[in-house]
Design a protein around this motif. Sequence first.
Motif, PDB file in Angstrom:
ATOM      1  N   UNK A 103      81.119  26.936  45.420  1.00 28.61           N
ATOM      2  CA  UNK A 103      79.720  26.649  45.772  1.00 28.61           C
ATOM      3  C   UNK A 103      78.808  27.768  45.262  1.00 28.61           C
ATOM      4  N   UNK A 104      79.279  28.988  45.409  1.00 29.06           N
ATOM      5  CA  UNK A 104      78.549  30.171  44.936  1.00 29.06           C
ATOM      6  C   UNK A 104      78.338  30.086  43.420  1.00 29.06           C
ATOM      7  N   UNK A 105      79.401  29.719  42.716  1.00 35.69           N
ATOM      8  CA  UNK A 105      79.325  29.645  41.256  1.00 35.69           C
ATOM      9  C   UNK A 105      78.312  28.590  40.813  1.00 35.69           C
ATOM     10  N   UNK A 106      78.248  27.470  41.562  1.00 35.69           N
ATOM     11  CA  UNK A 106      77.274  26.421  41.228  1.00 35.69           C
ATOM     12  C   UNK A 106      75.850  26.977  41.388  1.00 35.69           C
ATOM     13  N   UNK A 107      75.629  27.770  42.418  1.00 36.37           N
ATOM     14  CA  UNK A 107      74.300  28.391  42.619  1.00 36.37           C
ATOM     15  C   UNK A 107      73.997  29.358  41.476  1.00 36.37           C
ATOM     16  N   UNK A 108      74.983  30.136  41.070  1.00 29.25           N
ATOM     17  CA  UNK A 108      74.755  31.082  39.967  1.00 29.25           C
ATOM     18  C   UNK A 108      74.421  30.346  38.677  1.00 29.25           C
ATOM     19  N   UNK A 109      75.083  29.216  38.443  1.00 31.65           N
ATOM     20  CA  UNK A 109      74.750  28.436  37.245  1.00 31.65           C
ATOM     21  C   UNK A 109      73.292  27.970  37.310  1.00 31.65           C
ATOM     22  N   UNK A 110      72.853  27.582  38.494  1.00 38.06           N
ATOM     23  CA  UNK A 110      71.457  27.149  38.658  1.00 38.06           C
ATOM     24  C   UNK A 110      70.506  28.316  38.362  1.00 38.06           C
ATOM     25  N   UNK A 111      70.767  29.462  38.961  1.00 38.11           N
ATOM     26  CA  UNK A 111      69.862  30.607  38.752  1.00 38.11           C
ATOM     27  C   UNK A 111      69.873  31.071  37.296  1.00 38.11           C
ATOM     28  N   UNK A 112      71.051  30.992  36.649  1.00 41.58           N
ATOM     29  CA  UNK A 112      71.151  31.449  35.256  1.00 41.58           C
ATOM     30  C   UNK A 112      70.491  30.485  34.275  1.00 41.58           C
TER      31      UNK A 112
END
Length: 184
Positions: free
Chosen positions: A57-66
Amino acid sequence: MITPEQLLQPKSQESGSTLDRPLDHLTACHRRIEERLATLERVAGHLDRSTGEAIEAMAACFRFFDSNGVLHTADEEESVFPRLQPRLSHEERAFIASLEDQHREADRLYAELKAVAGELQSGSAASRELQERYGAAAGRLAELYRSHMAAEDQTLIALGQRVLSAPELAEISREMKSRRRLSA
Ligand SMILES: [Fe+2]
Ligand SMILES: [Fe+2]
């Protein structure tokens, strides 16, 4: 067991629907950013028992922010701020400068959060100390970003409505679309 989808709820994708109305698009992006900040904070409570799902879930958020997050900052710094600056009062220019400072500070806190997340990803189990560091880093980023977006929703949007003409808004809209490789 919690699934990444549950951790990400509620979620919404970036749609092109507000790109024709740049100021509305900025506030719509803020709502999507808020959802990801809430997820990043929420996963802190699931790192001990659902580590894999929490990291996903964290990685999905990081993809969004990136991706979307970077585009959002570029929309503001490259399309909106430069058009406002020359026509603002001294105090208003200082306000815009403070928003730019907050972008740099958010970048710094985001890098810190990702570094802690990297430690979590490389370990087999999250220690309590690491979990606490993650929660603190997520909290710092969320706190800064929320107050930043509140200031933008309240004051930046009003400045944009006051200063920007219809042709300028159309130009900003074209820039936002080309930034996303969408045809204007
Ligand atoms: Fe911003
Ligand atoms: Fe913003």
